[in-house]
Scaffold this active site. Structure first.
Site, PDB file in Angstrom:
ATOM      1  N   CYS A  76     -41.261  11.118  48.450  1.00 34.59           N
ATOM      2  CA  CYS A  76     -42.112   9.882  48.063  1.00 34.59           C
ATOM      3  C   CYS A  76     -42.178   9.117  49.367  1.00 34.59           C
ATOM      4  CB  CYS A  76     -41.368   9.222  47.089  1.00 34.59           C
ATOM      5  SG  CYS A  76     -42.498   8.170  46.251  1.00 34.59           S
ATOM      6  N   HIS A 174     -41.849  13.269  42.865  1.00 34.56           N
ATOM      7  CA  HIS A 174     -40.592  13.240  42.639  1.00 34.56           C
ATOM      8  C   HIS A 174     -40.104  14.444  42.097  1.00 34.56           C
ATOM      9  CE1 HIS A 174     -39.734   9.084  43.819  1.00 34.56           C
ATOM     10  NE2 HIS A 174     -40.767   8.812  43.521  1.00 34.56           N
ATOM     11  N   GLU A 176     -37.079  15.322  41.785  1.00 33.68           N
ATOM     12  CA  GLU A 176     -35.659  15.190  41.064  1.00 33.68           C
ATOM     13  C   GLU A 176     -35.909  14.339  39.649  1.00 33.68           C
ATOM     14  OE1 GLU A 176     -36.807  13.186  43.254  1.00 33.68           O
ATOM     15  OE2 GLU A 176     -36.568  11.248  43.131  1.00 33.68           O
TER      16      GLU A 176
END
Lengths: 192, 250
Positions: A76, A174, A176
């Site tokens: 990001c 993202h 994650e």
């Protein structure tokens, strides 16, 4: 050992949580020798480009990042800071990727927030992923498509969803926070 | 294509999930972390956790619970309830929240929105707006629906965008807990008048209600609580249905 770069940007703990779930040990650090000595370095980030770059420069972390030789993954804001320049705060960035970061034109809701699929993908980061897989984005600025672009996404306009140059990898989304598809991409990076 | 999001909301009291009808008469609906994990499995796109008693009893959101949630789930989540300063935000983001939401405190002191956006970025601040139709006019209400304000809903929505909100979570108090469907009127008006994502909330009772709000308004997401907690609607089934109806869904 995986090193997660510690700086003044949010969501660092989320990256560590994701690594824990995948069974990888990691440290959150801004120590030069710990960063240089790590097997992989993750450069996460949610925040503002200008203040983040200032923070990195004040601590000499900018020089450390560009000289890393092991695989590095920017996420990001991490991706955006690895470009040449960001319109956010008119910020000169690290210049690893030969492209610039711009604000989305106001032709749809901004931020680009939520789950989106790919226009194109290539390379080992996307092993086991198809262009129809959805992953999670939240950003108002985007990196223009360039020769280092390895994945693209369409929102308002086509932009770089991921980039790679030598040992430097980066995703605008993202991984994650992108459920099992994100975990595949993270795992691909960790297994490089 | 960007997908419309389905967001289960977990109202938290003393670390457990509850859901009130019209915000009062709380019924226990289960362990928060277990529910959160179940929703991720079912395909929830995001989660929202609200410490619903925090504003009234002046309690802060449960940081320890946030840490447990963050360790276990791999999708974004928002936390709110009684947040009235930047320090609270910092604590919750550090604990692992992706976004925080403010409501009554932002109405009382709108600069709070700019302070949070300035320090942590627009993307992490969701402004929750509770609204009620009074004398044919949508107005903002606070304190979990107990207190009426002078604010007109659309004007307030435009203002929170200017102040730096990244998203608006719009709850209609007229429909919340009634299972009669989302308030299409105000949801449509607010999402047309701002350029940030709007989450529709309050009133979901059937899968058709989700279709209606996505077809008839430009909202980016739809949120519900009790119908998910009590298993009346399965998120997986809901998403399959919406996809079949031609709505962009993950």
């Amino acid at each position: 050992m995986i090193a997660i770069l510690k700086y003044n940007a949010g969501n660092i703990k989320s990256v560590q949580n994701a690594l824990n779930r995948l069974g990888y040990k990691s440290i959150i650090t801004d120590n030069a020798s710990e960063l240089s000595g790590a097997d992989k370095v993750i450069f996460p980030g949610v925040g503002e480009a200008g203040s983040a770059m200032q923070y990195l420069r004040e601590r000499g972390l900018d020089k450390i990042i560009i000289n890393l030789k092991q695989p590095v993954l920017g996420i990001c804001l991490g991706l955006q800071l690895m470009c040449r320049f960001s319109e956010e705060g008119d910020t000169k960035c690290l210049g690893i990727f030969d492209t610039d970061v711009r604000l989305f034109p106001p032709l749809d809701k901004i931020p680009h927030m939520g789950w989106n699929n790919f226009l194109t993908i290539k390379g080992e980061l996307f092993k086991g992923i198809t262009i129809d897989d959805d992953i999670y984005y939240v950003h108002s600025y985007y990196a223009e498509i360039a020769s280092c672009t390895i994945a693209t996404c369409d929102y308002i306009l086509p932009f770089s969803a991921a980039m790679q140059k030598e040992n430097f990898y980066a995703t605008q989304f993202h991984p994650e926070k992108s459920a099992e598809k994100g975990e595949i991409i993270l795992k691909n990076f960790l297994e490089l | 294509m960007l997908k419309r999001r389905i967001i289960p909301c977990l109202d938290i009291k003393d670390g457990r999930t509850v859901k009130g009808v019209n915000f009062i008469n709380l019924i226990d609906a289960g362990d928060s972390v277990e529910l959160a994990k179940a929703y991720v499995k079912q395909g929830a796109d995001e989660l929202v956790f609200l410490d619903i008693t925090a504003t009234v009893e002046n309690r802060k959101a449960l940081t320890a619970l946030v840490e447990r949630i963050a360790a276990e789930i791999n999708i974004p989540f928002t936390v709110g309830g009684g947040i009235d300063n930047v320090k609270d935000v910092s604590v919750l983001l550090k604990a692992g929240a992706d976004k925080i939401t403010v409501n009554s405190s932002a109405v009382r002191r709108p600069e709070l929105i700019s302070e949070i956006a300035g320090q942590f970025g627009n993307q992490c601040i969701v402004v929750a707006i509770d609204t009620k139709l009074v004398n044919n006019e949508w107005v903002v209400v606070v304190d979990g629906g107990r207190t009426m304000t002078e604010f007109k809903t659309i004007e307030w929505a435009v203002r929170v965008e200017e102040l730096g909100a990244g998203e608006i979570m719009l709850t209609s108090m007229n429909t919340d807990g009634t299972k009669s469907g989302f308030s299409l009127d105000i949801t449509g008006k607010v999402s047309r008048n701002v350029n940030i994502p709007v989450i529709a909330s309050g009133g979901a009772g059937s899968m058709e209600h989700f279709k209606d709000v996505f077809f008839n308004t430009e909202c980016s997401a739809a949120l519900a609580a009790s119908i998910f907690h009590f298993g009346e609607i399965d998120i997986w089934e809901l998403k399959k249905y919406l996809k079949h109806e031609g709505i962009a869904i993950r």
